[in-house]
Design a protein around this motif. Sequence first.
Motif, PDB file in Angstrom:
ATOM      1  N   ARG A  60       0.859  -1.183   0.000  1.00 21.29           N
ATOM      2  CA  ARG A  60       0.000   0.000   0.000  1.00 21.29           C
ATOM      3  C   ARG A  60       0.891   1.226   0.000  1.00 21.29           C
ATOM      4  O   ARG A  60       1.648   1.471   0.940  1.00 21.29           O
ATOM      5  N   ASP A  61       0.822   1.999  -1.081  1.00 13.04           N
ATOM      6  CA  ASP A  61       1.607   3.217  -1.209  1.00 13.04           C
ATOM      7  C   ASP A  61       0.778   4.412  -0.763  1.00 13.04           C
ATOM      8  O   ASP A  61      -0.376   4.589  -1.201  1.00 13.04           O
ATOM      9  N   PHE A  62       1.357   5.241   0.084  1.00 11.44           N
ATOM     10  CA  PHE A  62       0.704   6.458   0.552  1.00 11.44           C
ATOM     11  C   PHE A  62       1.317   7.677  -0.135  1.00 11.44           C
ATOM     12  O   PHE A  62       2.484   7.648  -0.559  1.00 11.44           O
ATOM     13  N   ASP A  63       0.528   8.718  -0.245  1.00  9.52           N
ATOM     14  CA  ASP A  63       0.999   9.934  -0.916  1.00  9.52           C
ATOM     15  C   ASP A  63       2.143  10.602  -0.172  1.00  9.52           C
ATOM     16  O   ASP A  63       2.876  11.404  -0.758  1.00  9.52           O
ATOM     17  N   THR A  64       2.288  10.306   1.089  1.00  8.04           N
ATOM     18  CA  THR A  64       3.352  10.922   1.880  1.00  8.04           C
ATOM     19  C   THR A  64       4.735  10.377   1.548  1.00  8.04           C
ATOM     20  O   THR A  64       5.736  10.947   1.978  1.00  8.04           O
ATOM     21  N   GLY A  65       4.812   9.255   0.818  1.00 10.61           N
ATOM     22  CA  GLY A  65       6.097   8.664   0.481  1.00 10.61           C
ATOM     23  C   GLY A  65       6.423   7.410   1.254  1.00 10.61           C
ATOM     24  O   GLY A  65       7.488   6.804   1.052  1.00 10.61           O
ATOM     25  N   SER A  67       5.420   3.471   2.256  1.00 12.38           N
ATOM     26  CA  SER A  67       4.703   2.312   1.745  1.00 12.38           C
ATOM     27  C   SER A  67       4.687   1.222   2.811  1.00 12.38           C
ATOM     28  O   SER A  67       5.612   1.116   3.618  1.00 12.38           O
TER      29      SER A  67
END
Length: 229
Positions: A60-65, A67
């Motif tokens: 799951r990749d988050f926009d904050t950088g 994962s």
Amino acid sequence: MIGAELLSPQSLTVGWLIYAPVVIWAVCRAPWVELFSDSRRQHLLFGTVFALFMLWLVRRDFDTGVSYHFIGMTAVTLLLDWPLAIVGGLVAQAGLVLLGRQDMAAMGVNGALLILLPVLVTECCAILVERAQPRNPFVYIFCSGFFAAALSALLCLILALTLLWYDERFAMPYWLEDFVGYLWLLIFPEAFINGMVVSALVVFCPEWLETFNRTRYLSAPWKDDDPKS
């Protein structure tokens, strides 16, 4: 897994200074002669690298950088022993870099957190279990499999959050104190996946596990040191 933009140059450098020497040490300690002469061990290594690569792609990749993905290094360490486990993790990590799913600059930090730390925890648990010399294989499965994986995930999360907090480039959520309740949602699946794999290997293919003492764990119950009346 942490993106390079969230880490300071000092943290990236320290990560490489920790990761690179251990990788070199693992390459020097790996049983290359036995590996090249045993096709079974070659298949185990290649299969493990592929399994790690696929497991780390499911994330799951988050926009904050940041994962999130499962680690899986506990079962790999018990299967291959620590030198080949580190080498296999490095190859899988290099595959992610080639696909652009991980930053080259952050390989040191991510490798130390996701490879070296779980391998160290698993190896320590396996050594402690071996010193106790239990005869019940469930002790090996639980302590070296379930418990080691859970502890590895917990330490990885704590150290990663501490590193992000120290570099001050990641916006910490205001509900950080509630994060403790969510730890179980991350730790238990990691322990379950690794424990399930180790349990299946103990039952069906115990000879594949380099850290499993088949002579002691799988001996007949009547072969005991205590005299029978």
